[in-house]
Design an enzyme around this catalytic site. Sequence first.
Site, PDB file in Angstrom:
ATOM      1  N   ARG A  30       9.701  17.387 -16.159  1.00  0.00           N
ATOM      2  CA  ARG A  30       9.322  18.789 -15.933  1.00  0.00           C
ATOM      3  C   ARG A  30      10.489  19.608 -15.391  1.00  0.00           C
ATOM      4  O   ARG A  30      10.496  20.824 -15.473  1.00  0.00           O
ATOM      5  CB  ARG A  30       8.120  18.880 -14.987  1.00  0.00           C
ATOM      6  CG  ARG A  30       8.343  18.367 -13.602  1.00  0.00           C
ATOM      7  CD  ARG A  30       7.215  18.783 -12.662  1.00  0.00           C
ATOM      8  NE  ARG A  30       5.907  18.668 -13.259  1.00  0.00           N
ATOM      9  CZ  ARG A  30       5.144  17.578 -13.220  1.00  0.00           C
ATOM     10  NH1 ARG A  30       5.600  16.488 -12.620  1.00  0.00           N
ATOM     11  NH2 ARG A  30       3.961  17.557 -13.763  1.00  0.00           N
ATOM     12  N   SER A 139       9.206  -6.354 -12.525  1.00  0.00           N
ATOM     13  CA  SER A 139      10.285  -5.630 -13.214  1.00  0.00           C
ATOM     14  C   SER A 139      10.960  -4.641 -12.274  1.00  0.00           C
ATOM     15  O   SER A 139      10.289  -3.849 -11.623  1.00  0.00           O
ATOM     16  CB  SER A 139       9.718  -4.873 -14.416  1.00  0.00           C
ATOM     17  OG  SER A 139       8.558  -4.134 -14.058  1.00  0.00           O
ATOM     18  N   LYS A 192       0.495  -5.876  -4.182  1.00  0.00           N
ATOM     19  CA  LYS A 192       1.787  -6.556  -3.985  1.00  0.00           C
ATOM     20  C   LYS A 192       2.782  -5.656  -3.261  1.00  0.00           C
ATOM     21  O   LYS A 192       3.659  -6.148  -2.536  1.00  0.00           O
ATOM     22  CB  LYS A 192       2.331  -7.043  -5.329  1.00  0.00           C
ATOM     23  CG  LYS A 192       2.611  -5.945  -6.353  1.00  0.00           C
ATOM     24  CD  LYS A 192       4.027  -5.447  -6.343  1.00  0.00           C
ATOM     25  CE  LYS A 192       4.241  -4.331  -7.342  1.00  0.00           C
ATOM     26  NZ  LYS A 192       5.639  -3.846  -7.354  1.00  0.00           N
ATOM     27  N   ASP A 245       4.666 -10.436 -10.023  1.00  0.00           N
ATOM     28  CA  ASP A 245       5.109  -9.169  -9.432  1.00  0.00           C
ATOM     29  C   ASP A 245       5.252  -9.281  -7.919  1.00  0.00           C
ATOM     30  O   ASP A 245       6.138  -8.672  -7.308  1.00  0.00           O
ATOM     31  CB  ASP A 245       4.114  -8.067  -9.804  1.00  0.00           C
ATOM     32  CG  ASP A 245       4.778  -6.699  -9.934  1.00  0.00           C
ATOM     33  OD1 ASP A 245       5.981  -6.589  -9.656  1.00  0.00           O
ATOM     34  OD2 ASP A 245       4.087  -5.744 -10.328  1.00  0.00           O
ATOM     35  N   ARG A 256      11.965  -1.464  -3.177  1.00  0.00           N
ATOM     36  CA  ARG A 256      11.870  -0.389  -2.185  1.00  0.00           C
ATOM     37  C   ARG A 256      10.897  -0.762  -1.069  1.00  0.00           C
ATOM     38  O   ARG A 256      11.117  -0.430   0.102  1.00  0.00           O
ATOM     39  CB  ARG A 256      11.436   0.909  -2.870  1.00  0.00           C
ATOM     40  CG  ARG A 256      12.465   1.456  -3.837  1.00  0.00           C
ATOM     41  CD  ARG A 256      12.102   2.840  -4.319  1.00  0.00           C
ATOM     42  NE  ARG A 256      10.933   2.858  -5.185  1.00  0.00           N
ATOM     43  CZ  ARG A 256      10.967   2.750  -6.504  1.00  0.00           C
ATOM     44  NH1 ARG A 256      12.123   2.596  -7.118  1.00  0.00           N
ATOM     45  NH2 ARG A 256       9.869   2.803  -7.228  1.00  0.00           N
ATOM     46  N   ASN A 257       9.799  -1.426  -1.418  1.00  0.00           N
ATOM     47  CA  ASN A 257       8.809  -1.777  -0.406  1.00  0.00           C
ATOM     48  C   ASN A 257       9.344  -2.846   0.550  1.00  0.00           C
ATOM     49  O   ASN A 257       9.125  -2.774   1.758  1.00  0.00           O
ATOM     50  CB  ASN A 257       7.529  -2.245  -1.092  1.00  0.00           C
ATOM     51  CG  ASN A 257       6.866  -1.126  -1.868  1.00  0.00           C
ATOM     52  OD1 ASN A 257       6.262  -0.231  -1.292  1.00  0.00           O
ATOM     53  ND2 ASN A 257       6.991  -1.141  -3.188  1.00  0.00           N
ATOM     54  N   GLU A 282       5.499   2.841  -3.034  1.00  0.00           N
ATOM     55  CA  GLU A 282       4.054   2.936  -3.235  1.00  0.00           C
ATOM     56  C   GLU A 282       3.264   2.137  -2.206  1.00  0.00           C
ATOM     57  O   GLU A 282       2.112   2.453  -1.927  1.00  0.00           O
ATOM     58  CB  GLU A 282       3.684   2.475  -4.649  1.00  0.00           C
ATOM     59  CG  GLU A 282       4.093   3.438  -5.754  1.00  0.00           C
ATOM     60  CD  GLU A 282       3.273   4.728  -5.778  1.00  0.00           C
ATOM     61  OE1 GLU A 282       2.401   4.907  -4.911  1.00  0.00           O
ATOM     62  OE2 GLU A 282       3.524   5.554  -6.668  1.00  0.00           O
TER      63      GLU A 282
END
EC number: 1.1.1.94
Length: 332
Positions: A30, A139, A192, A245, A256-257, A282
Amino acid sequence: MKVAVLGAGAWGTALAAHLAARHDTLLWARDAALVAELAARRENVRYLDGVALPPALRYEADLTAALSHAQADDALCVIAAPVAGLRALCRAMRDAGRVPAHFVWVCKGFEADTRLLPHQMVAEELPDHASYGVLSGPSFAREVAQGLPVALTVASASAACRGRTLAAFHHGAMRIYTGDDVVGVEVGGAVKNVLAIATGIADGLGLGLNARAALVTRGLAEMSRLGVALGGRAETFTGLTGLGDLILTATGDLSRNRTVGLQLAAGRSLDDILAALGHVAEGVRCARAVLSIARERGVDMPITEAVCAVLFDGVAPRDAVSGLLRRDAKAE
């Protein structure tokens, strides 16, 4: 095949790069400035720096044009927006009268306000559509963009959607498996991320590999209990989108987590961590939803409870771990 990828973050860009090797692929964002930069530099400096994008990949800032590219029955649309943006994109597709014949999403998590899984949001916004599903698995975007091997699962109630997704993605170093347990795949992908924060905390505190293995194993049990309670199949959680995963996200340095957990263990505040990260984690977004649903369903998830205590209640990471160790003994 014509393929439109909606969302030019790291994951959307990586998938579009893979697809462009075989298909007429359009990547939509966008942000017109980002689209212009992608076209000029052939590199997503903002989200995937250092990775050259294929010359065949094209870019688009107009959503209607991107959707029109994937309208035919032999085309595919890939929604690569985060969970927070999925509902809005479904509404935009509906309002534009350009709902693709077949589409998949790649986001993981629960919607914060409604605690719905992605397929439930899609069903609410597009009740008359059926050929859609989720593409998920262990992934990292950077490795996919670099052409390194990866295995993913597409889950859909629609055989046509599964077949179209398989035809689009199953080539080169990417292997695609198919199934129909949408709930199981989505729950695995959501939970996860929360568990990866826990393993990051443990590693950051220097608790050792034994502790990491225990957290992954007992975390998998939590994931399975919740998934089955929500209608998923137990065997799904020992596959790519569950155990696979979880292992990657809990142990990989590109996670990142996991990074959030490591930084929490180092004493940094959550706000500072997220600001420095610059990308979506997330697990932070959906941790509350996971715990709320678990309590509502009577599902015991002590690791998730400990993560939420650290994230939102000011509990020190070491105290949260101590609380887990003080739990009563029980049969496995």
